[in-house]
Motif scaffolding. Structure first.
Motif, PDB file in Angstrom:
ATOM      1  N   GLY A 376      41.836  23.362  42.693  1.00 30.71           N
ATOM      2  CA  GLY A 376      40.486  23.727  42.278  1.00 30.71           C
ATOM      3  C   GLY A 376      40.358  25.214  42.004  1.00 30.71           C
ATOM      4  O   GLY A 376      39.817  25.635  40.972  1.00 30.71           O
ATOM      5  N   ALA A 377      40.878  26.018  42.910  1.00 30.57           N
ATOM      6  CA  ALA A 377      40.763  27.467  42.772  1.00 30.57           C
ATOM      7  C   ALA A 377      41.533  27.962  41.545  1.00 30.57           C
ATOM      8  O   ALA A 377      41.064  28.832  40.811  1.00 30.57           O
ATOM      9  N   ARG A 378      42.706  27.402  41.319  1.00 30.17           N
ATOM     10  CA  ARG A 378      43.513  27.845  40.172  1.00 30.17           C
ATOM     11  C   ARG A 378      42.877  27.430  38.845  1.00 30.17           C
ATOM     12  O   ARG A 378      42.883  28.183  37.873  1.00 30.17           O
ATOM     13  N   LEU A 379      42.283  26.238  38.822  1.00 26.75           N
ATOM     14  CA  LEU A 379      41.594  25.810  37.595  1.00 26.75           C
ATOM     15  C   LEU A 379      40.373  26.680  37.336  1.00 26.75           C
ATOM     16  O   LEU A 379      40.061  27.014  36.186  1.00 26.75           O
ATOM     17  N   ALA A 380      39.667  27.056  38.403  1.00 29.22           N
ATOM     18  CA  ALA A 380      38.505  27.935  38.235  1.00 29.22           C
ATOM     19  C   ALA A 380      38.953  29.298  37.696  1.00 29.22           C
ATOM     20  O   ALA A 380      38.303  29.872  36.815  1.00 29.22           O
TER      21      ALA A 380
END
Ligand code: ADP
Ligand code: MG
Length: 465
Positions: A376-380
């Motif tokens: 999630g953090a990397r996609l954000a």
């Protein structure tokens, strides 16, 4: 031993299917830029709506007077009043109140929802003290932060495009949200005018800019996710009005609805989406935001319980229950750094109802939290990188000049409270930008910036000029 092998096979599969290598993130960011351009052209098939906010000037610091704001977003709504003192005194005084929305109102009628909101607002106005000053004969004015996609028709009007994040209210889509709020305020006998209707991302951008002049974009990571940024008005082909004097227009990307076959969508995501209130929609949001991360973890743990008896011979019935594992609990388990993962064990007992978990089971659970949060953090981060690319702030200019200081304001409970999520996001953004560019780019928490931002925009669009 057989169980362990089966668990290892599931975990390996999860690791593979949720992986986000940097090269993949770069191609996702490229795909997002393409969708942004399509949205700005008005292509109806674009998955990013790129909504025109009618905000062509961000706060300057000169705003003054008493203004209210109301923030309706996800699980809570906030009311706020602020006394603005102009360039010298800035925010003289501010007060707010937070009320949680009873779940039945999220799926009831829009009249019930707006009546509830207006009643809470009226109550709040009643508590206005002597340290707030409304000039004689002036009506109170409000900035309304409404964190759902709206087709704006002016700075202070717009129709709801669709509900997201667990809201599903019949008959509200296509309606003017300011009209609905205004009528509810009248029913409460509250004399107040909505002078700005803004998305929470736009509010955060405005609040962020007030605090720091180099803010160019705002990102929300809370129950859902979204972003807004300052675009050149002449880069918006679908804008047919006069070009604003500032030359700028704030765009609400509605990036939560981004979809691409490049996104690492697993069987868990597909099943969760299929069973959601809005199947096929908000796919990027469902991989990133606070409403969903815990649920994805639950689904993976359930698979491990079924296939590898992770929690013993019987699958714990509570684990079968959708949304029983909330993202704040996931975060608490993920951050447990005690040697025996005591907190995590207690959470599993609380939530799943399994009293004695082995250390190994606890490690596995934490590892699953890690995989899901990291994705999630990397996609954000890839999303933020795509916006920086769109406005040419992703690399040092080729003419040898310096990349201007570039600030991204971030807000939302997920970003604010989930430390491992926010630090992974920041590290990934640095990685994507490279050493040189990343030294000019700052990700900054704009705590509750959207409330003050909406009040600032209400001030700059006041009917009293
Ligand atoms: P909203 O997005 O509903 O306007 P917030 O920005 O306050 O509201 O975000 C609330 C969301 O943030 C919650 O739904 C939850 O998913 C997430 N959240 C809150 N606290 C935590 C936490 N400690 N760890 C992880 N996520 C959290
Ligand atoms: Mg919010």
């Amino acid at each position: 031993v057989e169980r362990k092998k089966r668990a290892a096979a599931v975990i390996e599969d999860v690791e593979r299917n949720l992986a986000t290598p940097t090269a993949l993130l770069r191609s996702i960011a490229d795909a997002m830029v393409v969708e942004m351009e399509r949205g700005l052209r008005g292509d109806i098939h674009a998955c990013l709506k790129m909504l025109i906010s009618y905000v062509d000037n961000l706060p300057t610091g000169d705003e003054h007077g008493l203004f209210y704001a109301l923030d309706l977003g996800g699980t809570n709504f906030r009311v706020l009043r602020v006394q603005l003192g102009g360039r010298e005194k800035r925010v003289v005084k501010q007060q707010y109140d937070e009320v949680s929305i009873p779940p039945h109102l999220m799926v009831g009628t829009s009249m019930e929802l707006f009546d509830f909101i207006a009643a809470a607002l009226a109550k709040f106005v009643d508590t206005e003290g002597d340290d707030f000053h409304l000039p004689e004969g002036r009506q109170r004015e409000l900035g309304f932060t409404f964190s759902f996609p709206v087709h704006q028709t002016s700075i202070s009007s717009g129709t709801l495009i669709k509900w997201t994040k667990g809201f599903s209210i019949n008959g509200a889509v296509g309606e003017d949200v300011v009209g609905e709020l205004s009528r509810a305020m009248e029913r409460q006998g509250l004399d107040m005018k909505v002078t700005a209707l803004v998305n929470d991302t736009v509010g955060t951008l405005a609040g962020g800019r007030y605090m720091d002049n180099d803010v160019v974009a705002a990102v929300i990571l809370g129950t859902g996710t979204n972003a807004a940024y300052v675009e050149h008005a002449n880069a918006i082909p679908k804008w047919t009005g006069l070009l604003p004097r500032s030359g700028n227009m704030v765009i609400n990307t509605e990036w939560g609805s981004f979809k691409s076959d490049k996104l690492p969508l697993s069987e868990y995501d597909k099943a969760m989406d299929f069973e959601s209130l809005n199947p096929g929609e908000q796919i990027y949001e469902k991989m990133i935001s606070g409403m969903y991360l815990g649920e994805i973890v639950r689904r993976i743990l359930l698979k491990l319980a079924h296939d590898a008896s992770l929690f013993g011979d019987v699958v714990p019935p509570k684990l079968e229950q959708p949304f029983i594992l909330r993202t704040p609990d996931m975060s608490a388990m993920h951050h447990d750094s005690s040697h025996d993962l005591k907190i995590l064990g207690a959470k599993l007992k609380d939530i799943v109802g399994v009293a004695d978990t082995s250390l190994e089971v606890r490690y596995i659970t934490r590892h699953i939290c890690d995989i899901v949060a990291e994705r999630g953090a990397r996609l954000a981060a890839a999303g933020i990188y795509s916006i920086l690319k769109k406005i040419g702030r992703d690399k040092v200019p080729s003419d040898g000049s310096k990349l201007p200081r570039t600030v991204v304001a971030l807000d939302g409970g997920l970003y604010e409270h989930y430390k491992k999520f926010s630090s992974c996001l920041e590290a990934t953004l640095q990685d994507l930008l490279g050493e040189e560019a990343s030294s000019s780019v700052v990700a900054k928490l704009a705590n509750d910036g959207s409330g003050i931002g909406a009040a600032l925009l209400a001030a700059s669009h006041s009917q009293f000029g």
